[in-house]
Design a protein around this motif. Sequence first.
Motif, PDB file in Angstrom:
ATOM      1  N   LEU A 264       0.836  -1.202   0.000  1.00 61.22           N
ATOM      2  CA  LEU A 264       0.000   0.000   0.000  1.00 61.22           C
ATOM      3  C   LEU A 264       0.871   1.253   0.000  1.00 61.22           C
ATOM      4  CD1 LEU A 264      -2.828   1.270   0.186  1.00 61.22           C
ATOM      5  CD2 LEU A 264      -2.582   1.155   2.668  1.00 61.22           C
ATOM      6  N   LEU A 265       1.946   1.227   0.765  1.00 60.58           N
ATOM      7  CA  LEU A 265       2.865   2.354   0.797  1.00 60.58           C
ATOM      8  C   LEU A 265       3.531   2.546  -0.567  1.00 60.58           C
ATOM      9  CD1 LEU A 265       4.259   4.552   2.473  1.00 60.58           C
ATOM     10  CD2 LEU A 265       6.009   2.864   3.028  1.00 60.58           C
ATOM     11  N   LYS A 266       3.942   1.449  -1.213  1.00 61.04           N
ATOM     12  CA  LYS A 266       4.543   1.540  -2.543  1.00 61.04           C
ATOM     13  C   LYS A 266       3.547   2.097  -3.548  1.00 61.04           C
ATOM     14  CE  LYS A 266       7.827  -2.220  -2.023  1.00 61.04           C
ATOM     15  NZ  LYS A 266       8.221  -3.544  -2.512  1.00 61.04           N
ATOM     16  N   MET A 267       2.280   1.690  -3.429  1.00 66.48           N
ATOM     17  CA  MET A 267       1.259   2.190  -4.332  1.00 66.48           C
ATOM     18  C   MET A 267       1.032   3.692  -4.111  1.00 66.48           C
ATOM     19  SD  MET A 267      -2.622   0.941  -5.287  1.00 66.48           S
ATOM     20  CE  MET A 267      -2.797   0.061  -3.811  1.00 66.48           C
ATOM     21  N   MET A 268       1.025   4.129  -2.881  1.00 64.65           N
ATOM     22  CA  MET A 268       0.832   5.552  -2.584  1.00 64.65           C
ATOM     23  C   MET A 268       2.019   6.382  -3.093  1.00 64.65           C
ATOM     24  SD  MET A 268      -2.109   5.719  -1.336  1.00 64.65           S
ATOM     25  CE  MET A 268      -2.171   7.379  -0.737  1.00 64.65           C
ATOM     26  N   ILE A 269       3.227   5.847  -2.965  1.00 66.64           N
ATOM     27  CA  ILE A 269       4.403   6.555  -3.474  1.00 66.64           C
ATOM     28  C   ILE A 269       4.359   6.607  -4.996  1.00 66.64           C
ATOM     29  CG2 ILE A 269       6.922   6.417  -3.700  1.00 66.64           C
ATOM     30  CD1 ILE A 269       6.975   5.377  -0.813  1.00 66.64           C
ATOM     31  N   GLY A 270       3.964   5.523  -5.637  1.00 68.14           N
ATOM     32  CA  GLY A 270       3.816   5.512  -7.092  1.00 68.14           C
ATOM     33  C   GLY A 270       2.781   6.518  -7.563  1.00 68.14           C
ATOM     34  N   LEU A 271       1.669   6.606  -6.856  1.00 66.73           N
ATOM     35  CA  LEU A 271       0.653   7.601  -7.202  1.00 66.73           C
ATOM     36  C   LEU A 271       1.166   9.021  -6.984  1.00 66.73           C
ATOM     37  CD1 LEU A 271      -2.586   5.932  -5.793  1.00 66.73           C
ATOM     38  CD2 LEU A 271      -2.046   6.400  -8.191  1.00 66.73           C
ATOM     39  N   ALA A 272       1.950   9.218  -5.941  1.00 64.15           N
ATOM     40  CA  ALA A 272       2.522  10.542  -5.681  1.00 64.15           C
ATOM     41  C   ALA A 272       3.480  10.945  -6.799  1.00 64.15           C
ATOM     42  CB  ALA A 272       3.237  10.558  -4.333  1.00 64.15           C
ATOM     43  N   PHE A 273       4.318  10.004  -7.254  1.00 65.42           N
ATOM     44  CA  PHE A 273       5.210  10.299  -8.374  1.00 65.42           C
ATOM     45  C   PHE A 273       4.414  10.616  -9.630  1.00 65.42           C
ATOM     46  CE2 PHE A 273       8.850   8.124  -6.197  1.00 65.42           C
ATOM     47  CZ  PHE A 273       9.736   9.180  -6.295  1.00 65.42           C
ATOM     48  N   ALA A 274       3.387   9.830  -9.920  1.00 64.29           N
ATOM     49  CA  ALA A 274       2.564  10.071 -11.105  1.00 64.29           C
ATOM     50  C   ALA A 274       1.889  11.442 -11.023  1.00 64.29           C
ATOM     51  CB  ALA A 274       1.519   8.975 -11.253  1.00 64.29           C
ATOM     52  N   PHE A 275       1.382  11.789  -9.853  1.00 68.85           N
ATOM     53  CA  PHE A 275       0.741  13.087  -9.672  1.00 68.85           C
ATOM     54  C   PHE A 275       1.752  14.215  -9.852  1.00 68.85           C
ATOM     55  CE2 PHE A 275      -0.829  16.553  -6.919  1.00 68.85           C
ATOM     56  CZ  PHE A 275      -2.008  16.825  -7.590  1.00 68.85           C
ATOM     57  N   TRP A 276       2.945  14.051  -9.291  1.00 66.71           N
ATOM     58  CA  TRP A 276       3.965  15.084  -9.410  1.00 66.71           C
ATOM     59  C   TRP A 276       4.391  15.289 -10.861  1.00 66.71           C
ATOM     60  CZ3 TRP A 276       5.553  19.247  -7.409  1.00 66.71           C
ATOM     61  CH2 TRP A 276       6.787  19.782  -7.763  1.00 66.71           C
ATOM     62  N   PHE A 277       4.589  14.201 -11.616  1.00 66.24           N
ATOM     63  CA  PHE A 277       4.985  14.344 -13.007  1.00 66.24           C
ATOM     64  C   PHE A 277       3.844  14.891 -13.860  1.00 66.24           C
ATOM     65  CE2 PHE A 277       8.543  11.762 -11.657  1.00 66.24           C
ATOM     66  CZ  PHE A 277       9.584  12.365 -12.334  1.00 66.24           C
ATOM     67  N   PHE A 278       2.609  14.624 -13.465  1.00 71.00           N
ATOM     68  CA  PHE A 278       1.467  15.242 -14.133  1.00 71.00           C
ATOM     69  C   PHE A 278       1.448  16.742 -13.848  1.00 71.00           C
ATOM     70  CE2 PHE A 278      -2.905  16.792 -14.017  1.00 71.00           C
ATOM     71  CZ  PHE A 278      -3.265  16.555 -15.342  1.00 71.00           C
ATOM     72  N   ILE A 279       1.736  17.138 -12.609  1.00 74.94           N
ATOM     73  CA  ILE A 279       1.796  18.561 -12.254  1.00 74.94           C
ATOM     74  C   ILE A 279       2.898  19.263 -13.052  1.00 74.94           C
ATOM     75  CG2 ILE A 279       2.380  20.170 -10.367  1.00 74.94           C
ATOM     76  CD1 ILE A 279      -0.432  19.066 -10.164  1.00 74.94           C
ATOM     77  N   LEU A 280       4.055  18.629 -13.207  1.00 72.15           N
ATOM     78  CA  LEU A 280       5.126  19.216 -14.005  1.00 72.15           C
ATOM     79  C   LEU A 280       4.703  19.378 -15.461  1.00 72.15           C
ATOM     80  CD1 LEU A 280       8.270  17.437 -12.539  1.00 72.15           C
ATOM     81  CD2 LEU A 280       7.650  19.845 -12.326  1.00 72.15           C
ATOM     82  N   TRP A 281       3.990  18.381 -15.993  1.00 72.87           N
ATOM     83  CA  TRP A 281       3.484  18.493 -17.362  1.00 72.87           C
ATOM     84  C   TRP A 281       2.477  19.643 -17.468  1.00 72.87           C
ATOM     85  CZ3 TRP A 281      -1.546  17.866 -19.141  1.00 72.87           C
ATOM     86  CH2 TRP A 281      -1.683  17.922 -20.527  1.00 72.87           C
ATOM     87  N   ALA A 282       1.609  19.774 -16.477  1.00 73.25           N
ATOM     88  CA  ALA A 282       0.613  20.848 -16.491  1.00 73.25           C
ATOM     89  C   ALA A 282       1.295  22.217 -16.401  1.00 73.25           C
ATOM     90  CB  ALA A 282      -0.376  20.660 -15.348  1.00 73.25           C
TER      91      ALA A 282
END
Length: 117
Positions: free
Chosen positions: A4-22
């Motif tokens: 669950l922690l790995k999944m949350m970190i993966g989602l955080a990375f995906a969200f951060w890279f989406f924010i950088l793209w935005a």
Amino acid sequence: MKSLLKMMIGLAFAFWFFILWACKSLLSSDIPVTISSWDTILFSFSYLVSTVVALIYVRFTPNGKIHIFLSIPTLLWGLSAAQVFTHQYHSYDTLMSVIGLIGSGAIMLFSILMQHN
């Protein structure tokens, strides 16, 4: 609990890279595109630091599977890079799109390679 922690970190990375793209999309959304060199340097530095942190995470986390979470941001970076190569808007816009695509692609490739080892 660890998965669950790995999944949350993966989602955080995906969200951060989406924010950088935005952020990159907001910088290049004006017609005509006016991006300063300072904006490009700031974006490049933040993207480089984010990529290095993600690569370190992939290297030291067994079965991190971050490539699953970064597939959508990498697709967005790929579409953005294809668009700037097609329309040739601004050289800084092209540079930021290429940096984004290479960074996301490198993280995905490294994650897939680490998954198979």
